[in-house]
Scaffold this motif. Structure first.
Motif, PDB file in Angstrom:
ATOM      1  N   GLU A 179      22.287  47.711  13.823  1.00 23.90           N
ATOM      2  CA  GLU A 179      22.237  48.417  15.590  1.00 23.90           C
ATOM      3  C   GLU A 179      21.839  49.747  15.751  1.00 23.90           C
ATOM      4  N   TYR A 180      22.783  50.517  15.600  1.00 22.49           N
ATOM      5  CA  TYR A 180      23.277  51.479  15.279  1.00 22.49           C
ATOM      6  C   TYR A 180      22.117  52.344  14.830  1.00 22.49           C
ATOM      7  N   GLU A 181      21.292  51.647  13.381  1.00 20.32           N
ATOM      8  CA  GLU A 181      20.494  52.541  12.536  1.00 20.32           C
ATOM      9  C   GLU A 181      19.322  52.413  12.965  1.00 20.32           C
ATOM     10  N   ARG A 182      18.854  50.936  13.238  1.00 23.40           N
ATOM     11  CA  ARG A 182      18.012  50.849  14.504  1.00 23.40           C
ATOM     12  C   ARG A 182      17.602  52.229  15.604  1.00 23.40           C
ATOM     13  N   GLU A 183      18.820  51.735  16.167  1.00 22.51           N
ATOM     14  CA  GLU A 183      18.930  53.033  17.203  1.00 22.51           C
ATOM     15  C   GLU A 183      18.554  54.753  16.245  1.00 22.51           C
ATOM     16  N   VAL A 184      18.823  55.052  16.085  1.00 24.83           N
ATOM     17  CA  VAL A 184      18.577  56.466  14.861  1.00 24.83           C
ATOM     18  C   VAL A 184      16.876  56.395  14.439  1.00 24.83           C
ATOM     19  N   THR A 185      17.065  55.116  14.365  1.00 22.92           N
ATOM     20  CA  THR A 185      15.068  55.194  13.828  1.00 22.92           C
ATOM     21  C   THR A 185      14.131  55.945  14.364  1.00 22.92           C
ATOM     22  N   GLU A 186      14.349  54.490  16.149  1.00 24.91           N
ATOM     23  CA  GLU A 186      14.392  54.650  17.519  1.00 24.91           C
ATOM     24  C   GLU A 186      14.253  56.169  18.016  1.00 24.91           C
ATOM     25  N   ILE A 187      15.162  56.938  17.997  1.00 21.91           N
ATOM     26  CA  ILE A 187      15.587  58.822  18.364  1.00 21.91           C
ATOM     27  C   ILE A 187      14.599  59.605  17.959  1.00 21.91           C
ATOM     28  N   GLU A 188      15.030  59.082  16.400  1.00 22.75           N
ATOM     29  CA  GLU A 188      14.201  60.200  15.923  1.00 22.75           C
ATOM     30  C   GLU A 188      12.481  60.080  15.647  1.00 22.75           C
ATOM     31  N   LYS A 189      12.056  58.716  16.287  1.00 26.91           N
ATOM     32  CA  LYS A 189      10.406  58.604  17.108  1.00 26.91           C
ATOM     33  C   LYS A 189      10.739  59.448  17.959  1.00 26.91           C
ATOM     34  N   ASN A 190      11.603  59.399  18.936  1.00 25.60           N
ATOM     35  CA  ASN A 190      11.051  59.700  20.149  1.00 25.60           C
ATOM     36  C   ASN A 190      10.948  61.427  19.912  1.00 25.60           C
ATOM     37  N   ILE A 191      12.482  61.468  19.374  1.00 27.35           N
ATOM     38  CA  ILE A 191      12.901  63.505  19.281  1.00 27.35           C
ATOM     39  C   ILE A 191      11.561  63.789  18.248  1.00 27.35           C
ATOM     40  N   GLU A 192      10.828  63.001  17.438  1.00 26.87           N
ATOM     41  CA  GLU A 192       9.527  63.491  16.692  1.00 26.87           C
ATOM     42  C   GLU A 192       7.605  63.549  17.998  1.00 26.87           C
ATOM     43  N   ALA A 193       8.196  62.177  19.563  1.00 35.73           N
ATOM     44  CA  ALA A 193       7.448  62.472  19.634  1.00 35.73           C
ATOM     45  C   ALA A 193       7.440  63.549  20.606  1.00 35.73           C
ATOM     46  N   LYS A 194       8.135  64.107  21.426  1.00 38.87           N
ATOM     47  CA  LYS A 194       9.070  64.748  22.428  1.00 38.87           C
ATOM     48  C   LYS A 194       8.712  66.278  21.902  1.00 38.87           C
ATOM     49  N   ASN A 195       8.833  66.487  20.159  1.00 38.14           N
ATOM     50  CA  ASN A 195       8.424  67.777  19.407  1.00 38.14           C
ATOM     51  C   ASN A 195       6.420  67.896  19.826  1.00 38.14           C
ATOM     52  N   LYS A 237      25.413  60.821  18.615  1.00 40.02           N
ATOM     53  CA  LYS A 237      26.508  59.798  18.569  1.00 40.02           C
ATOM     54  C   LYS A 237      26.619  58.760  17.591  1.00 40.02           C
ATOM     55  N   ALA A 238      25.086  57.962  18.204  1.00 33.41           N
ATOM     56  CA  ALA A 238      24.735  56.860  17.062  1.00 33.41           C
ATOM     57  C   ALA A 238      25.274  57.425  15.640  1.00 33.41           C
ATOM     58  N   LYS A 239      24.468  58.408  14.879  1.00 30.90           N
ATOM     59  CA  LYS A 239      25.437  58.807  13.589  1.00 30.90           C
ATOM     60  C   LYS A 239      26.707  58.565  13.426  1.00 30.90           C
ATOM     61  N   ASP A 240      27.422  59.604  14.147  1.00 34.56           N
ATOM     62  CA  ASP A 240      29.035  59.263  14.268  1.00 34.56           C
ATOM     63  C   ASP A 240      29.321  57.753  14.578  1.00 34.56           C
ATOM     64  N   ASP A 241      28.672  57.004  15.157  1.00 36.86           N
ATOM     65  CA  ASP A 241      29.438  55.856  15.262  1.00 36.86           C
ATOM     66  C   ASP A 241      28.808  54.770  14.160  1.00 36.86           C
ATOM     67  N   ILE A 242      27.786  55.365  13.676  1.00 43.58           N
ATOM     68  CA  ILE A 242      27.516  54.824  11.945  1.00 43.58           C
ATOM     69  C   ILE A 242      28.450  55.018  11.099  1.00 43.58           C
ATOM     70  N   SER A 243      28.872  55.902  11.261  1.00 41.71           N
ATOM     71  CA  SER A 243      30.013  56.687  10.244  1.00 41.71           C
ATOM     72  C   SER A 243      31.529  56.522  10.391  1.00 41.71           C
ATOM     73  N   SER A 244      31.856  56.044  11.449  1.00 37.62           N
ATOM     74  CA  SER A 244      33.091  55.568  12.732  1.00 37.62           C
ATOM     75  C   SER A 244      32.772  54.574  11.529  1.00 37.62           C
ATOM     76  N   SER A 245      32.267  52.861  11.988  1.00 39.98           N
ATOM     77  CA  SER A 245      31.826  51.403  11.422  1.00 39.98           C
ATOM     78  C   SER A 245      32.567  51.197   9.900  1.00 39.98           C
ATOM     79  N   LYS A 246      32.135  52.148   9.496  1.00 40.64           N
ATOM     80  CA  LYS A 246      31.901  52.217   7.457  1.00 40.64           C
ATOM     81  C   LYS A 246      33.164  52.735   7.127  1.00 40.64           C
ATOM     82  N   SER A 247      33.524  53.694   7.934  1.00 44.57           N
ATOM     83  CA  SER A 247      34.967  54.078   8.095  1.00 44.57           C
ATOM     84  C   SER A 247      36.497  52.954   8.527  1.00 44.57           C
TER      85      SER A 247
END
Length: 288
Positions: A179-195, A237-247
């Motif tokens: 879910e976090y990875e999907r969220e990161v993908t979506e956010i990166e699309k939004n960042i690209e659009a925002k740029n 934050k989403a990437k931190d959540d991924i890292s925390s979950s993997k840990s």
């Protein structure tokens, strides 16, 4: 009490001579392994007093039962004197049987059937009591060993449950990561659009002539930059959540491996304890 395979204790009643309140006299002796002195004394008093109203006298650790009629021993009125002695892990009983001021001992002439009958009766009486007491000892030991086995089985069940819970948590964490990875993908699309939006807005600002319009465009530009900053923050934050979950999964996997080792150890302990219980059961069954 040792539980390497325990040889059956075969108790025997022997005729001997021992010191008592009336000097050195013939008596019947039996030794009970691992028994409690106070328990044996209480139970012996109760057994001798069965079907008799006679009270006992305790004198210098000697139990005296005077004027008894014990038809399981003899039809004559008798006095019974008992000494109960602790010797290491054994409780020894010396029983003296007196009739008409004479302490009984069997006639060496085995054709004296009456004497032989009394001798056998006394031996059987004392041996039966000793076996009853030893059975209580072994039954208590069996209860303790069965409780120990049950505790070990409970401990294994807890370990298995802990393993199951950790695996369930890992599965949930894996779902969270997806879910976090999907969220990161979506956010990166939004960042690209925002740029892209910011770039277009920057070019647009270069075409503005009026100062009033420039001020509004600059404010709008700041809002766009602020929105982008928030998106970058959300991605972090989403990437931190991924890292925390993997840990957490890695930590859980380590705990699961340790848990599995403990389960194997506990299974060996249970097998060993089951063997102990089996041996004590056989020991109990062997007491006649």
């Amino acid at each position: 009490m040792s539980h390497a395979i325990i040889a059956q204790n075969i108790m025997q009643v022997t005729l001997t001579q021992a010191q008592m309140s009336k000097g050195m006299q013939p008596c019947y002796n039996v030794a009970i392994p691992n028994a409690d002195l106070n328990t044996v004394q209480k139970n012996l008093i109760k057994k001798i007093q069965e079907n008799n109203k006679v009270k006992f006298i305790e004198q210098d650790m000697e139990l005296q039962f005077l004027g008894l009629v014990k038809k399981e021993l003899t039809n004559d009125s008798i006095n019974i004197y008992c000494l109960i002695i602790q010797k290491d892990t054994l409780i020894e009983i010396n029983m003296f049987v007196e009739s008409d001021s004479v302490f009984f001992k069997p006639n060496e002439d085995k054709t004296d059937l009456a004497s032989d009958k009394i001798d056998n009766s006394i031996r059987n009486y004392l041996l039966s009591f000793a076996n009853e007491q030893y059975r209580l000892v072994v039954k208590k030991d069996l209860d303790a060993q069965e409780n120990l086995l049950a505790n070990k089985q409970d401990e294994l069940e807890k370990l298995v449950k802990e393993e199951e819970n950790l695996k369930k948590e890992n599965a949930s964490l894996e779902n969270d990561i997806d879910e976090y990875e999907r969220e990161v993908t979506e956010i990166e699309k939004n960042i690209e659009a925002k740029n892209d939006e910011i770039t277009k807005h920057t070019l647009f600002m270069q075409t503005i002539v009026l100062e009033e319009d420039k001020k509004a465009a600059e404010d709008n530009h700041k809002d766009l930059e602020k929105e982008k900053k928030q998106l970058v923050k959300d991605r972090g934050k989403a990437k931190d959540d991924i890292s925390s979950s993997k840990s957490k999964i890695e930590k859980n996997n380590k705990t699961i491996n340790e848990n599995l080792e403990l389960q194997e150890q506990k299974k060996l302990e249970i097998e060993s304890q089951q063997e102990v219980v089996l041996q004590v059961q056989k020991k109990l069954e062997g007491i006649k």
